[in-house]
Design a protein around this motif. Structure first.
Motif, PDB file in Angstrom:
ATOM      1  N   ILE A  76      37.745  35.244  42.578  1.00 57.52           N
ATOM      2  CA  ILE A  76      38.607  36.285  42.021  1.00 57.52           C
ATOM      3  C   ILE A  76      38.548  37.490  42.946  1.00 57.52           C
ATOM      4  O   ILE A  76      37.486  37.842  43.453  1.00 57.52           O
ATOM      5  N   TYR A  77      39.708  38.090  43.172  1.00 50.95           N
ATOM      6  CA  TYR A  77      39.816  39.304  43.980  1.00 50.95           C
ATOM      7  C   TYR A  77      40.782  40.255  43.282  1.00 50.95           C
ATOM      8  O   TYR A  77      41.863  39.847  42.863  1.00 50.95           O
ATOM      9  N   LEU A  78      40.375  41.501  43.185  1.00 49.63           N
ATOM     10  CA  LEU A  78      41.213  42.532  42.580  1.00 49.63           C
ATOM     11  C   LEU A  78      41.559  43.577  43.616  1.00 49.63           C
ATOM     12  O   LEU A  78      40.751  43.865  44.518  1.00 49.63           O
ATOM     13  N   ALA A  79      42.748  44.157  43.488  1.00 47.66           N
ATOM     14  CA  ALA A  79      43.092  45.299  44.333  1.00 47.66           C
ATOM     15  C   ALA A  79      41.982  46.327  44.157  1.00 47.66           C
ATOM     16  O   ALA A  79      41.469  46.532  43.055  1.00 47.66           O
ATOM     17  N   HIS A  80      41.599  46.959  45.256  1.00 43.45           N
ATOM     18  CA  HIS A  80      40.439  47.853  45.229  1.00 43.45           C
ATOM     19  C   HIS A  80      40.567  48.933  44.152  1.00 43.45           C
ATOM     20  O   HIS A  80      39.584  49.270  43.489  1.00 43.45           O
ATOM     21  N   ASP A  81      41.766  49.440  43.929  1.00 45.09           N
ATOM     22  CA  ASP A  81      41.952  50.494  42.923  1.00 45.09           C
ATOM     23  C   ASP A  81      42.049  49.954  41.496  1.00 45.09           C
ATOM     24  O   ASP A  81      42.204  50.711  40.553  1.00 45.09           O
ATOM     25  N   GLN A  82      41.923  48.631  41.328  1.00 47.53           N
ATOM     26  CA  GLN A  82      42.032  48.026  40.002  1.00 47.53           C
ATOM     27  C   GLN A  82      40.686  47.515  39.472  1.00 47.53           C
ATOM     28  O   GLN A  82      40.630  46.964  38.380  1.00 47.53           O
ATOM     29  N   ARG A  83      39.628  47.706  40.247  1.00 48.52           N
ATOM     30  CA  ARG A  83      38.297  47.311  39.775  1.00 48.52           C
ATOM     31  C   ARG A  83      37.920  48.200  38.592  1.00 48.52           C
ATOM     32  O   ARG A  83      38.266  49.361  38.548  1.00 48.52           O
ATOM     33  N   ARG A  84      37.270  47.589  37.624  1.00 45.20           N
ATOM     34  CA  ARG A  84      36.815  48.278  36.410  1.00 45.20           C
ATOM     35  C   ARG A  84      37.956  48.864  35.584  1.00 45.20           C
ATOM     36  O   ARG A  84      37.806  49.884  34.929  1.00 45.20           O
ATOM     37  N   THR A  85      39.118  48.218  35.608  1.00 45.83           N
ATOM     38  CA  THR A  85      40.259  48.669  34.798  1.00 45.83           C
ATOM     39  C   THR A  85      40.589  47.692  33.673  1.00 45.83           C
ATOM     40  O   THR A  85      41.571  47.883  32.969  1.00 45.83           O
ATOM     41  N   GLY A  86      39.793  46.637  33.544  1.00 46.50           N
ATOM     42  CA  GLY A  86      40.017  45.662  32.479  1.00 46.50           C
ATOM     43  C   GLY A  86      40.896  44.493  32.865  1.00 46.50           C
ATOM     44  O   GLY A  86      41.214  43.668  32.014  1.00 46.50           O
ATOM     45  N   VAL A  87      41.278  44.376  34.117  1.00 48.90           N
ATOM     46  CA  VAL A  87      42.141  43.264  34.524  1.00 48.90           C
ATOM     47  C   VAL A  87      41.339  42.019  34.903  1.00 48.90           C
ATOM     48  O   VAL A  87      41.801  40.895  34.719  1.00 48.90           O
ATOM     49  N   GLY A  88      40.124  42.194  35.408  1.00 52.89           N
ATOM     50  CA  GLY A  88      39.363  41.066  35.933  1.00 52.89           C
ATOM     51  C   GLY A  88      38.987  40.020  34.904  1.00 52.89           C
ATOM     52  O   GLY A  88      39.195  38.825  35.113  1.00 52.89           O
ATOM     53  N   ARG A  89      38.431  40.451  33.790  1.00 51.21           N
ATOM     54  CA  ARG A  89      37.953  39.490  32.793  1.00 51.21           C
ATOM     55  C   ARG A  89      39.075  38.622  32.231  1.00 51.21           C
ATOM     56  O   ARG A  89      38.959  37.394  32.225  1.00 51.21           O
ATOM     57  N   PRO A  90      40.186  39.196  31.746  1.00 49.08           N
ATOM     58  CA  PRO A  90      41.234  38.309  31.223  1.00 49.08           C
ATOM     59  C   PRO A  90      41.842  37.399  32.300  1.00 49.08           C
ATOM     60  O   PRO A  90      42.222  36.259  32.010  1.00 49.08           O
ATOM     61  N   LEU A  91      41.910  37.889  33.521  1.00 46.26           N
ATOM     62  CA  LEU A  91      42.433  37.064  34.613  1.00 46.26           C
ATOM     63  C   LEU A  91      41.514  35.866  34.859  1.00 46.26           C
ATOM     64  O   LEU A  91      41.964  34.718  34.926  1.00 46.26           O
ATOM     65  N   TYR A  92      40.227  36.125  34.961  1.00 46.49           N
ATOM     66  CA  TYR A  92      39.252  35.055  35.220  1.00 46.49           C
ATOM     67  C   TYR A  92      39.142  34.109  34.030  1.00 46.49           C
ATOM     68  O   TYR A  92      39.015  32.892  34.200  1.00 46.49           O
ATOM     69  N   GLU A  93      39.189  34.644  32.806  1.00 43.59           N
ATOM     70  CA  GLU A  93      39.150  33.790  31.624  1.00 43.59           C
ATOM     71  C   GLU A  93      40.366  32.860  31.583  1.00 43.59           C
ATOM     72  O   GLU A  93      40.250  31.693  31.181  1.00 43.59           O
ATOM     73  N   ALA A  94      41.511  33.350  32.011  1.00 44.71           N
ATOM     74  CA  ALA A  94      42.705  32.500  32.070  1.00 44.71           C
ATOM     75  C   ALA A  94      42.494  31.364  33.072  1.00 44.71           C
ATOM     76  O   ALA A  94      42.904  30.222  32.827  1.00 44.71           O
ATOM     77  N   LEU A  95      41.856  31.663  34.193  1.00 36.59           N
ATOM     78  CA  LEU A  95      41.543  30.612  35.159  1.00 36.59           C
ATOM     79  C   LEU A  95      40.592  29.587  34.553  1.00 36.59           C
ATOM     80  O   LEU A  95      40.831  28.379  34.654  1.00 36.59           O
ATOM     81  N   LEU A  96      39.514  30.055  33.931  1.00 34.91           N
ATOM     82  CA  LEU A  96      38.537  29.131  33.350  1.00 34.91           C
ATOM     83  C   LEU A  96      39.181  28.255  32.281  1.00 34.91           C
ATOM     84  O   LEU A  96      38.895  27.053  32.203  1.00 34.91           O
ATOM     85  N   ASP A  97      40.079  28.822  31.476  1.00 32.67           N
ATOM     86  CA  ASP A  97      40.809  28.032  30.477  1.00 32.67           C
ATOM     87  C   ASP A  97      41.687  26.980  31.152  1.00 32.67           C
ATOM     88  O   ASP A  97      41.752  25.827  30.708  1.00 32.67           O
ATOM     89  N   ALA A  98      42.375  27.367  32.207  1.00 29.17           N
ATOM     90  CA  ALA A  98      43.247  26.423  32.922  1.00 29.17           C
ATOM     91  C   ALA A  98      42.433  25.300  33.543  1.00 29.17           C
ATOM     92  O   ALA A  98      42.851  24.126  33.524  1.00 29.17           O
ATOM     93  N   LEU A  99      41.271  25.622  34.083  1.00 23.65           N
ATOM     94  CA  LEU A  99      40.409  24.593  34.677  1.00 23.65           C
ATOM     95  C   LEU A  99      39.912  23.624  33.604  1.00 23.65           C
ATOM     96  O   LEU A  99      39.901  22.407  33.809  1.00 23.65           O
ATOM     97  N   THR A 100      39.524  24.166  32.467  1.00 27.32           N
ATOM     98  CA  THR A 100      39.070  23.332  31.356  1.00 27.32           C
ATOM     99  C   THR A 100      40.194  22.421  30.885  1.00 27.32           C
ATOM    100  O   THR A 100      39.991  21.214  30.671  1.00 27.32           O
ATOM    101  N   ASP A 101      41.396  22.973  30.741  1.00 25.41           N
ATOM    102  CA  ASP A 101      42.554  22.181  30.316  1.00 25.41           C
ATOM    103  C   ASP A 101      42.844  21.033  31.274  1.00 25.41           C
ATOM    104  O   ASP A 101      43.360  19.993  30.852  1.00 25.41           O
TER     105      ASP A 101
END
Length: 179
Positions: free
Chosen positions: A87-112
């Motif tokens: 996972i990589y976030l734009a530098h100005d988007q770290r700690r803005t709440g975007v990382g966790r839902p993005l990564y969770e969506a990936l983990l769900d897709a991998l599980t599926d």
């Protein structure tokens, strides 16, 4: 703050993805690459991962602010149920709440798709990434010391593991698209 949309990658996303990644290549040690790939190279990397593994982007206000993907952990067939994640976030988007839902969506897709194990490799020390993965229930499984040389120093790489699903016999059927 605008609404975040998480969606599958599209061919036109490569320039924005390359720009996000370039910051990590040029200024950090999260990637051991020494020269940032351009948009054409990034488009090729995306195409090489799809459709066997998901690649997702997060958008805010029409701007791609992060991306995540799974890729083959090792080429040998016995490893096909294990996937390496990033996972990589734009530098100005770290700690803005975007990382966790993005990564969770990936983990769900991998599980599926039938994957049973996710592996994250992290250049250590990296307390922010370590905390991030451990909050998502990844478990540390080992460190390789001094395996990469970047920005004037030898770097360690730690590995974290997450069970995505049961290890059944026979193993699950892998799908290139979600169920």
């Amino acid at each position: 703050m605008s609404v975040t949309t998480i969606r599958p990658v599209m061919p036109g996303d490569a320039p924005a993805i390359a720009a996000i990644y370039a910051h990590y290549v040029d200024h950090g040690v999260a990637s051991f690459e020494e020269v940032a790939p351009d948009a054409a190279e990034m488009a090729g990397r995306i195409a090489a991962v799809l459709p066997a593994h998901p690649w997702l982007v997060a958008e805010r206000g029409g701007r791609i602010v992060g991306y995540t993907y799974g890729r083959t952990y090792h080429a040998r067939a016995a490893y096909r149920w294990t996937v390496e994640t990033a996972i990589y976030l734009a530098h100005d988007q770290r700690r803005t709440g975007v990382g966790r839902p993005l990564y969770e969506a990936l983990l769900d897709a991998l599980t599926d798709r039938g994957f049973v194990t996710a592996i994250a490799s992290i250049t250590v020390p990296n307390p922010e990434s370590t905390r991030f993965h451990e909050k998502l229930d990844f478990t540390p499984i080992g460190v390789m010391e001094g395996v990469g040389f970047k920005h004037g120093a030898w770097r360690n790489v730690g590995y974290w593991q997450l069970a995505l699903g049961p290890r059944t016999i026979p193993p699950p059927t892998l799908r290139s698209e979600p169920a």
